[in-house]
Design a protein around this motif. Structure first.
Motif, PDB file in Angstrom:
ATOM      1  N   GLY A 116       0.727  -1.113  -0.065  1.00 50.96           N
ATOM      2  CA  GLY A 116      -0.037  -0.024   0.028  1.00 50.96           C
ATOM      3  C   GLY A 116       0.906   1.303   0.091  1.00 50.96           C
ATOM      4  O   GLY A 116       1.821   1.437  -0.627  1.00 50.96           O
ATOM      5  N   VAL A 117       0.308   2.295   0.882  1.00 50.70           N
ATOM      6  CA  VAL A 117       1.027   3.498   0.894  1.00 50.70           C
ATOM      7  C   VAL A 117       2.515   3.304   1.277  1.00 50.70           C
ATOM      8  O   VAL A 117       3.322   4.245   1.325  1.00 50.70           O
ATOM      9  CB  VAL A 117       0.478   4.490   1.710  1.00 50.70           C
ATOM     10  N   PHE A 118       2.894   2.146   1.986  1.00 45.13           N
ATOM     11  CA  PHE A 118       4.233   2.140   2.674  1.00 45.13           C
ATOM     12  C   PHE A 118       5.167   1.677   1.462  1.00 45.13           C
ATOM     13  O   PHE A 118       6.371   1.643   1.921  1.00 45.13           O
ATOM     14  CB  PHE A 118       4.125   0.857   3.866  1.00 45.13           C
ATOM     15  N   LYS A 119       4.511   1.189   0.456  1.00 50.29           N
ATOM     16  CA  LYS A 119       5.721   1.133  -0.755  1.00 50.29           C
ATOM     17  C   LYS A 119       6.488   2.346  -1.071  1.00 50.29           C
ATOM     18  O   LYS A 119       7.526   2.071  -1.351  1.00 50.29           O
ATOM     19  CB  LYS A 119       5.117   0.432  -1.900  1.00 50.29           C
ATOM     20  N   ASN A 120       5.762   3.378  -0.887  1.00 50.67           N
ATOM     21  CA  ASN A 120       6.393   4.748  -1.332  1.00 50.67           C
ATOM     22  C   ASN A 120       7.147   5.180  -0.310  1.00 50.67           C
ATOM     23  O   ASN A 120       6.505   5.951   0.648  1.00 50.67           O
ATOM     24  CB  ASN A 120       5.351   5.773  -2.011  1.00 50.67           C
ATOM     25  N   ALA A 121       8.558   5.259  -0.093  1.00 48.52           N
ATOM     26  CA  ALA A 121       9.187   5.774   1.019  1.00 48.52           C
ATOM     27  C   ALA A 121       8.980   7.543   1.021  1.00 48.52           C
ATOM     28  O   ALA A 121       9.120   8.081   2.018  1.00 48.52           O
ATOM     29  CB  ALA A 121      10.532   5.416   0.853  1.00 48.52           C
ATOM     30  N   SER A 122       8.745   8.092  -0.224  1.00 49.39           N
ATOM     31  CA  SER A 122       8.518   9.351  -0.341  1.00 49.39           C
ATOM     32  C   SER A 122       7.498   9.952   0.267  1.00 49.39           C
ATOM     33  O   SER A 122       7.050  11.339   0.448  1.00 49.39           O
ATOM     34  CB  SER A 122       9.086   9.984  -1.425  1.00 49.39           C
ATOM     35  N   ALA A 123       6.105   9.070   0.390  1.00 47.34           N
ATOM     36  CA  ALA A 123       4.827   9.344   0.836  1.00 47.34           C
ATOM     37  C   ALA A 123       4.503   8.997   2.346  1.00 47.34           C
ATOM     38  O   ALA A 123       3.498   9.134   2.914  1.00 47.34           O
ATOM     39  CB  ALA A 123       3.892   8.921   0.219  1.00 47.34           C
TER      40      ALA A 123
END
Length: 502
Positions: A116-123
């Motif tokens: 989920g959102v945890f895949k995107n380290a910049s987010a």
């Protein structure tokens, strides 16, 4: 059009009401930077329309309630800077619309998800949670330890636990000290953080405002500030040296503004100096003459913005924090992130358009008509200036806890002038040094600030503040008239010159 409720940056205390569940059509909810405590209520999950939920900078504890899993349209969630604990809820992975998640500086523990959102380290932001492990390698968390071997003696396990606990406590102490100093050295503005920098070639000291583009409205704020300042020229406006718009080393959008550095900080720092327990207290006292000078500097600047620019400009967020002082204690108005430009027909426009009241100033300084949906106007800046004058000479913020129900800073001053003026003015102004360097202990039976001329000038300043902060815009003065009256007051103070001590 999204319905928004912004209660950020106040002094709200207590728990978040369970009745929040009734806000079923609310799209944006901001209670950042308050003193709210207790557990987050499960009723938040009833706000099914929520897209932006900002709870950061409070004292909330306990876990993130599982009821938030029903907020299927949630786009941004910020709970940083609280005392939240427990594991990272798995349901956050299933929120398909979630594009920004800030869990920093809490007490979460356990394995962090990788989907989920945890895949995107910049987010995703999780720093300051020392008990988290695993997850996306770009988050730079430690690996999760396997279970301790059952063959290890109990006393060894206890010894290891004590050592780990001791190291963690020491590390946490230094982390807290470092973070507090970091926050003090990097003051926040409406949409970003100010850094102090030095130009490598010339050695000039600079102030660099880096926009946090994950904050709603930050890009519009950048455009509004550039638009407002690109054609302005005035000695009391903060000088923008350059604007930077591009990408950082990770390929994310990056925007920054570079200003001349103002050595003496903000007017807020002088009117309400904070005391750091780890540092020696620095006495910052503005005497009467300096305050008059700063008031005139600000008035001249607003008169220029309203009447002398090719396109008139409304600042929309005038307050002590946005007034900066240089080495000579000359005032400069800063932070035009909420500024509006007036077209020739008097209608306000800007790159920073929004339906949300979030963009209409700061509580206590914003005029009452803005809260009722009225058009922005120069008279709104006049109101903010009036409140600023009252604050400068009483030393009391308009958001002081004593100002509740029908009592306001405006009414507080109005009810005491002129007979009881010594009851309301800043106590520092009751301790002015005479020519021999002794402290004058002023009482009701003696002239304030040394003589009757100064007393009358102070009363005149407060009366201008009252007129400017009148409830109806039609009652307020125009900045042209304000400048004229202030200059007349300054002339009455001569031949007395500005005192050098602050």
């Amino acid at each position: 059009m999204s319905i928004a409720l912004d209660l950020s940056s106040n002094y709200l205390t207590g728990e978040l009401p369970v009745a929040v569940k009734n806000l079923k059509h609310l799209g944006e909810f901001y209670v950042s930077q308050n003193r709210l405590s207790g557990w987050l209520p499960n009723s938040l999950g009833k706000c099914a329309s929520l897209e932006y939920l900002y709870l950061d900078g409070n004292l909330f504890g306990g876990p993130i309630p599982s009821s938030l899993s029903s907020l299927r349209g949630l786009v941004e969630l910020d709970v940083s800077g609280n005392n939240l604990s427990g594991g990272i809820p798995e349901f956050l992975v299933t929120l398909g619309e979630l594009k920004y998640l800030n869990l920093s500086f809490n007490d979460f523990e356990g394995v962090i998800p990788s989907e989920g959102v945890f895949k995107n380290a910049s987010a995703t932001f999780v720093e300051g949670n020392n008990k988290l492990c695993g997850g996306n390698p770009e988050l730079h968390l430690s690996r999760c330890n396997s279970k301790t071997s059952s063959n290890t003696p109990l006393r060894v396990k206890i010894a290891i636990a004590i050592v780990i606990l001791g190291v963690a406590l020491v590390f946490s102490f230094f982390l807290i000290v470092w973070f507090r100093k970091k926050k003090k050295q990097q003051p926040t503005t409406t949409f970003g953080i100010i850094y102090k920098g030095i130009h490598e070639e010339s050695g000039a000291v600079l102030a660099i405002k880096v926009l946090n583009l994950l904050n709603r409205g930050a890009s519009r704020s950048f455009l509004a500030e550039c638009e407002a300042l690109k054609n302005t020229r005035h000695r009391n406006l903060v000088k923008v040296l350059t604007a930077v718009s591009g990408f950082d080393y990770q390929g994310n959008d990056f925007k920054a503004l570079v200003y001349e550095f103002t050595e003496k900080g903000s007017l807020e720092d002088w009117l309400h100096p904070s005391i750091d327990m780890n540092e020696q207290e620095t006495v910052r006292n503005l005497n009467f003459f300096r305050r008059v000078s700063v008031a005139i500097d600000v008035a001249h600047t607003l008169e220029y913005l309203h009447h002398r620019c090719e396109t008139p400009i409304i600042h929309c967020d005038l307050k002590p924090r946005n007034i900066l002082l240089n080495e000579e204690m000359v005032a400069h108005i800063s932070d035009f992130g909420l500024a509006k430009l007036l077209s020739t027909d008097g209608v306000s426009y800007s790159a920073n358009q929004s339906s949300s009241l979030r963009f209409r100033g700061t509580i206590g300084y914003a005029p009452p008509e803005y809260g009722m949906g009225s058009e922005l106007s120069t008279k709104g800046d006049v109101y903010s200036y009036g409140i600023l004058l009252l604050e400068m000479f009483t030393g009391k913020r308009p958001t002081d806890e004593r100002f509740k129900e029908s009592l306001s800073l405006h009414n507080f001053v109005k009810s005491t002038l002129p007979e009881r003026i010594t009851e309301i003015i800043d106590p520092i102004l009751l301790q002015q040094r005479d020519t021999r360097g002794t402290i004058a202990n002023i009482t009701r039976n003696r002239n304030i600030l040394g003589n009757g001329r100064h007393l009358q000038c102070l009363i005149s300043m407060l009366k201008i503040g009252l007129i400017c902060s009148g409830e109806s815009p039609s009652e307020r003065m125009d900045m042209n008239d304000i400048v004229t009256k202030l200059c007349s007051i300054r002339d009455k103070l001569h031949p007395t010159r500005l005192h050098s001590e602050d």
